[in-house]
Design a protein around this motif. Sequence first.
Motif, PDB file in Angstrom:
ATOM      1  N   ARG A   7      63.480  94.278  10.165  1.00  0.00           N
ATOM      2  CA  ARG A   7      64.425  95.251   9.535  1.00  0.00           C
ATOM      3  C   ARG A   7      64.084  96.884   9.925  1.00  0.00           C
ATOM      4  O   ARG A   7      65.035  97.568   9.927  1.00  0.00           O
ATOM      5  N   GLU A  45      67.370 105.740   9.129  1.00  0.00           N
ATOM      6  CA  GLU A  45      68.088 105.646  10.469  1.00  0.00           C
ATOM      7  C   GLU A  45      68.236 107.024  11.074  1.00  0.00           C
ATOM      8  O   GLU A  45      67.989 107.428  12.173  1.00  0.00           O
ATOM      9  N   GLU A  68      68.921 103.509   3.494  1.00  0.00           N
ATOM     10  CA  GLU A  68      68.685 103.028   5.060  1.00  0.00           C
ATOM     11  C   GLU A  68      69.530 103.995   6.403  1.00  0.00           C
ATOM     12  O   GLU A  68      68.837 104.382   7.242  1.00  0.00           O
ATOM     13  N   GLU A  69      70.556 104.556   5.714  1.00  0.00           N
ATOM     14  CA  GLU A  69      71.382 105.246   6.407  1.00  0.00           C
ATOM     15  C   GLU A  69      70.599 106.636   6.864  1.00  0.00           C
ATOM     16  O   GLU A  69      70.555 107.216   8.091  1.00  0.00           O
ATOM     17  N   LEU A  81      65.201 100.313   0.289  1.00  0.00           N
ATOM     18  CA  LEU A  81      65.281 100.251   1.672  1.00  0.00           C
ATOM     19  C   LEU A  81      66.810 100.373   1.965  1.00  0.00           C
ATOM     20  O   LEU A  81      67.456 101.415   2.924  1.00  0.00           O
ATOM     21  N   ALA A  82      67.626  99.464   1.464  1.00  0.00           N
ATOM     22  CA  ALA A  82      68.835  99.176   1.879  1.00  0.00           C
ATOM     23  C   ALA A  82      69.676 100.388   1.142  1.00  0.00           C
ATOM     24  O   ALA A  82      70.688 100.819   1.697  1.00  0.00           O
ATOM     25  N   GLU A  84      63.023  96.251  -1.028  1.00  0.00           N
ATOM     26  CA  GLU A  84      63.980  95.739  -0.276  1.00  0.00           C
ATOM     27  C   GLU A  84      65.367  96.766  -0.685  1.00  0.00           C
ATOM     28  O   GLU A  84      66.081  97.239   0.203  1.00  0.00           O
ATOM     29  N   THR A  87      59.461  94.574   3.333  1.00  0.00           N
ATOM     30  CA  THR A  87      60.670  93.922   4.025  1.00  0.00           C
ATOM     31  C   THR A  87      60.055  93.187   5.444  1.00  0.00           C
ATOM     32  O   THR A  87      58.831  92.898   5.579  1.00  0.00           O
ATOM     33  N   LEU A  96      65.880  99.768  12.759  1.00  0.00           N
ATOM     34  CA  LEU A  96      66.504 101.318  12.414  1.00  0.00           C
ATOM     35  C   LEU A  96      66.299 102.073  13.740  1.00  0.00           C
ATOM     36  O   LEU A  96      66.961 103.079  13.510  1.00  0.00           O
TER      37      LEU A  96
END
Length: 256
Positions: A249, A45, A41-42, A37-38, A34, A245, A253
């Motif tokens: 979540r 995405e 994430e940008e 991934l955080a 998790e 996750t 994305l």
Amino acid sequence: MKIFDRQSFRQFLGQPIYSEKHSWGAEDRFKVSENTLASYEELLEGTIYNHHSSFDLSVEIAELGFPLAAKAMRQRNSGNPADDKTQMGNLGEVIGAEFSRAYLGFHAVDTYPKRLNTNVDQAMKGVDIVGLRERTEPAGLLIGEAKCAQEHDKRLVEDAYKHLVKLEGEESSRILRFMKESHRLSGNRELVENTDRHMAKSVPRDYFIISVTLTAPRSPFSAIAEQFEKFPLKPLLAVHIQFSTEKSRLTGLFEP
């Protein structure tokens, strides 16, 4: 818009937590926490958006002082699906293409056929992942199948293997025709020439299955061993990636 390059994707996914050689080929397993991934994430995405749309001016428009217009144009030009089943399927293909490029050395994102999808909520037919070697390297073709689901399903892996067996009998020219035409229409002569040399019957092939789930199955590729006895397919690499996750979540994305 920030997207993965080979180095950042390898940093994101890291090293395999498990590797094994089988009679049918090689297996690698990865796990994305998790927190990881955080942190990425940008990039993830942006990479998803980049696979579905060629519009990349939203940042410049926002910097000119029009953030709402930039957001509206980004949403309007997004080819991201809204259907969660299609989102999960496309996520597997995006991850597979980036893995092929970063870990296997294939230029697997020469074309983005999802950008040409006339129905974004319907999965595109054909080969999930097609990879070519760079122009400076001997020709080599990667044919891959991607499966992405909340829970591991042995039948999905079996279907992936059977589709690869079917594709083994396909002429390279048939598999690459769409890619070559896309490059020709875009005016990229170098990519046309590189694709053309990969159409020869003598070009060696590698086969690839990638399974992305939210769970960690004990034996994610047991179905391959069973199918291999009937239809041997080599060389084959099977990769499992667990995202620790919630499904929401990952589907989130895709919101442009």
